[in-house]
Design a protein around this motif. Structure first.
Motif, PDB file in Angstrom:
ATOM      1  N   ARG A  36      15.678  -1.699  -2.650  1.00 33.00           N
ATOM      2  CA  ARG A  36      17.141  -1.628  -2.597  1.00 33.00           C
ATOM      3  C   ARG A  36      17.746  -2.916  -2.056  1.00 33.00           C
ATOM      4  NH1 ARG A  36      17.557   4.551  -0.444  1.00 33.00           N
ATOM      5  NH2 ARG A  36      17.150   5.512  -2.456  1.00 33.00           N
ATOM      6  N   THR A  37      17.107  -3.514  -1.080  1.00 35.94           N
ATOM      7  CA  THR A  37      17.605  -4.760  -0.493  1.00 35.94           C
ATOM      8  C   THR A  37      17.574  -5.896  -1.509  1.00 35.94           C
ATOM      9  OG1 THR A  37      16.816  -4.073   1.679  1.00 35.94           O
ATOM     10  CG2 THR A  37      17.310  -6.408   1.394  1.00 35.94           C
ATOM     11  N   VAL A  38      16.464  -6.027  -2.205  1.00 35.31           N
ATOM     12  CA  VAL A  38      16.331  -7.098  -3.202  1.00 35.31           C
ATOM     13  C   VAL A  38      17.323  -6.879  -4.331  1.00 35.31           C
ATOM     14  CG1 VAL A  38      14.798  -8.100  -4.939  1.00 35.31           C
ATOM     15  CG2 VAL A  38      13.947  -7.645  -2.636  1.00 35.31           C
ATOM     16  N   CYS A  39      17.448  -5.648  -4.797  1.00 35.63           N
ATOM     17  CA  CYS A  39      18.384  -5.360  -5.894  1.00 35.63           C
ATOM     18  C   CYS A  39      19.825  -5.623  -5.483  1.00 35.63           C
ATOM     19  CB  CYS A  39      18.230  -3.921  -6.373  1.00 35.63           C
ATOM     20  SG  CYS A  39      16.799  -3.685  -7.438  1.00 35.63           S
ATOM     21  N   SER A  40      20.198  -5.231  -4.278  1.00 37.68           N
ATOM     22  CA  SER A  40      21.580  -5.465  -3.859  1.00 37.68           C
ATOM     23  C   SER A  40      21.854  -6.952  -3.682  1.00 37.68           C
ATOM     24  CB  SER A  40      21.900  -4.692  -2.584  1.00 37.68           C
ATOM     25  OG  SER A  40      21.147  -5.186  -1.502  1.00 37.68           O
ATOM     26  N   ALA A  41      20.863  -7.707  -3.275  1.00 35.83           N
ATOM     27  CA  ALA A  41      21.044  -9.150  -3.095  1.00 35.83           C
ATOM     28  C   ALA A  41      21.197  -9.868  -4.428  1.00 35.83           C
ATOM     29  CB  ALA A  41      19.869  -9.738  -2.324  1.00 35.83           C
ATOM     30  N   SER A  42      20.550  -9.357  -5.472  1.00 34.38           N
ATOM     31  CA  SER A  42      20.592 -10.052  -6.751  1.00 34.38           C
ATOM     32  C   SER A  42      21.503  -9.385  -7.766  1.00 34.38           C
ATOM     33  CB  SER A  42      19.182 -10.164  -7.332  1.00 34.38           C
ATOM     34  OG  SER A  42      18.700  -8.871  -7.664  1.00 34.38           O
ATOM     35  N   ALA A  43      22.077  -8.249  -7.449  1.00 39.15           N
ATOM     36  CA  ALA A  43      22.882  -7.489  -8.413  1.00 39.15           C
ATOM     37  C   ALA A  43      24.092  -8.267  -8.899  1.00 39.15           C
ATOM     38  CB  ALA A  43      23.310  -6.161  -7.799  1.00 39.15           C
ATOM     39  N   ASN A  44      24.607  -9.154  -8.095  1.00 42.38           N
ATOM     40  CA  ASN A  44      25.787  -9.905  -8.510  1.00 42.38           C
ATOM     41  C   ASN A  44      25.503 -10.871  -9.647  1.00 42.38           C
ATOM     42  OD1 ASN A  44      27.256  -8.645  -6.505  1.00 42.38           O
ATOM     43  ND2 ASN A  44      26.856 -10.255  -5.007  1.00 42.38           N
ATOM     44  N   ARG A  45      24.269 -11.339  -9.742  1.00 40.49           N
ATOM     45  CA  ARG A  45      23.959 -12.347 -10.749  1.00 40.49           C
ATOM     46  C   ARG A  45      23.076 -11.840 -11.870  1.00 40.49           C
ATOM     47  NH1 ARG A  45      21.774 -17.404  -7.659  1.00 40.49           N
ATOM     48  NH2 ARG A  45      20.061 -15.945  -7.608  1.00 40.49           N
ATOM     49  N   HIS A  46      22.262 -10.842 -11.619  1.00 40.16           N
ATOM     50  CA  HIS A  46      21.274 -10.404 -12.607  1.00 40.16           C
ATOM     51  C   HIS A  46      21.170  -8.889 -12.634  1.00 40.16           C
ATOM     52  CE1 HIS A  46      20.050 -14.553 -12.687  1.00 40.16           C
ATOM     53  NE2 HIS A  46      19.875 -14.532 -11.387  1.00 40.16           N
ATOM     54  N   PRO A  67       0.839  -1.202   0.000  1.00 37.46           N
ATOM     55  CA  PRO A  67       0.000   0.000   0.000  1.00 37.46           C
ATOM     56  C   PRO A  67       0.876   1.255   0.000  1.00 37.46           C
ATOM     57  CG  PRO A  67      -0.362  -1.332   1.969  1.00 37.46           C
ATOM     58  CD  PRO A  67       0.676  -2.015   1.172  1.00 37.46           C
ATOM     59  N   GLN A  68       0.313   2.369  -0.462  1.00 42.15           N
ATOM     60  CA  GLN A  68       1.059   3.612  -0.581  1.00 42.15           C
ATOM     61  C   GLN A  68       1.602   4.092   0.764  1.00 42.15           C
ATOM     62  OE1 GLN A  68      -1.063   6.612  -2.644  1.00 42.15           O
ATOM     63  NE2 GLN A  68       0.720   7.904  -2.955  1.00 42.15           N
ATOM     64  N   THR A  69       0.962   3.724   1.846  1.00 41.94           N
ATOM     65  CA  THR A  69       1.428   4.149   3.170  1.00 41.94           C
ATOM     66  C   THR A  69       2.783   3.544   3.524  1.00 41.94           C
ATOM     67  OG1 THR A  69       0.169   2.358   4.187  1.00 41.94           O
ATOM     68  CG2 THR A  69      -0.894   4.514   4.062  1.00 41.94           C
ATOM     69  N   PHE A  70       3.207   2.519   2.785  1.00 40.30           N
ATOM     70  CA  PHE A  70       4.478   1.856   3.048  1.00 40.30           C
ATOM     71  C   PHE A  70       5.569   2.311   2.079  1.00 40.30           C
ATOM     72  CE2 PHE A  70       1.526  -1.165   4.990  1.00 40.30           C
ATOM     73  CZ  PHE A  70       2.140  -1.367   6.204  1.00 40.30           C
ATOM     74  N   ILE A  71       5.501   3.542   1.589  1.00 38.95           N
ATOM     75  CA  ILE A  71       6.419   4.001   0.557  1.00 38.95           C
ATOM     76  C   ILE A  71       7.881   3.925   1.002  1.00 38.95           C
ATOM     77  CG2 ILE A  71       6.406   6.478   1.047  1.00 38.95           C
ATOM     78  CD1 ILE A  71       6.169   4.926  -2.424  1.00 38.95           C
ATOM     79  N   MET A  72       8.198   4.289   2.224  1.00 41.22           N
ATOM     80  CA  MET A  72       9.588   4.229   2.688  1.00 41.22           C
ATOM     81  C   MET A  72      10.058   2.782   2.807  1.00 41.22           C
ATOM     82  SD  MET A  72      10.499   7.261   2.606  1.00 41.22           S
ATOM     83  CE  MET A  72      12.142   7.075   3.245  1.00 41.22           C
ATOM     84  N   GLU A  73       9.178   1.915   3.294  1.00 40.23           N
ATOM     85  CA  GLU A  73       9.530   0.506   3.383  1.00 40.23           C
ATOM     86  C   GLU A  73       9.729  -0.084   1.992  1.00 40.23           C
ATOM     87  OE1 GLU A  73       7.196   1.986   5.095  1.00 40.23           O
ATOM     88  OE2 GLU A  73       7.382   1.444   7.191  1.00 40.23           O
ATOM     89  N   ALA A  74       8.934   0.378   1.023  1.00 39.35           N
ATOM     90  CA  ALA A  74       9.054  -0.118  -0.348  1.00 39.35           C
ATOM     91  C   ALA A  74      10.415   0.234  -0.931  1.00 39.35           C
ATOM     92  CB  ALA A  74       7.936   0.440  -1.218  1.00 39.35           C
TER      93      ALA A  74
END
Length: 92
Positions: free
Chosen positions: A75-85, A63-70
């Motif tokens: 960033r967390t997901v991207c940093s975890a997968s940046a090495n491979r994809h 939901p939009q109320t979670f914008i900071m968490e989003a």
């Protein structure tokens, strides 16, 4: 590829295909080699189809109320997968 599909393509019975693939029973060398060739080709086609459908995409809807968490999750997901994809985040 099923036994029936291989048998139909070559023009032999399913039991002949089964015996050729298991290595049991009496089957002519030429027929056995043809069955093994068709079976291998079928496996290669199936493998190509499986690997073509892999996208490595992850979708998260918040939901939009979670914008900071989003932003944090993206960033967390991207940093975890940046090495491979290749990774990109989209916020709507």
């Amino acid at each position: 590829m099923t036994l029936e599909e291989i048998a139909k393509e070559i023009g032999v019975s399913k039991s002949t295909v089964s015996r050729a693939l298991s290595g049991k029973g009496r089957i002519g060398e030429k027929t056995r080699n043809r069955i093994l060739e068709v079976a291998k080709r079928g496996e290669e086609r199936e493998e190509m189809a499986r690997t073509r459908t892999v996208t490595h995409n992850i979708g998260v809807v918040l939901p939009q109320t979670f914008i900071m968490e989003a932003v944090f999750i993206s960033r967390t997901v991207c940093s975890a997968s940046a090495n491979r994809h290749r990774c990109s985040g989209t916020m709507c």
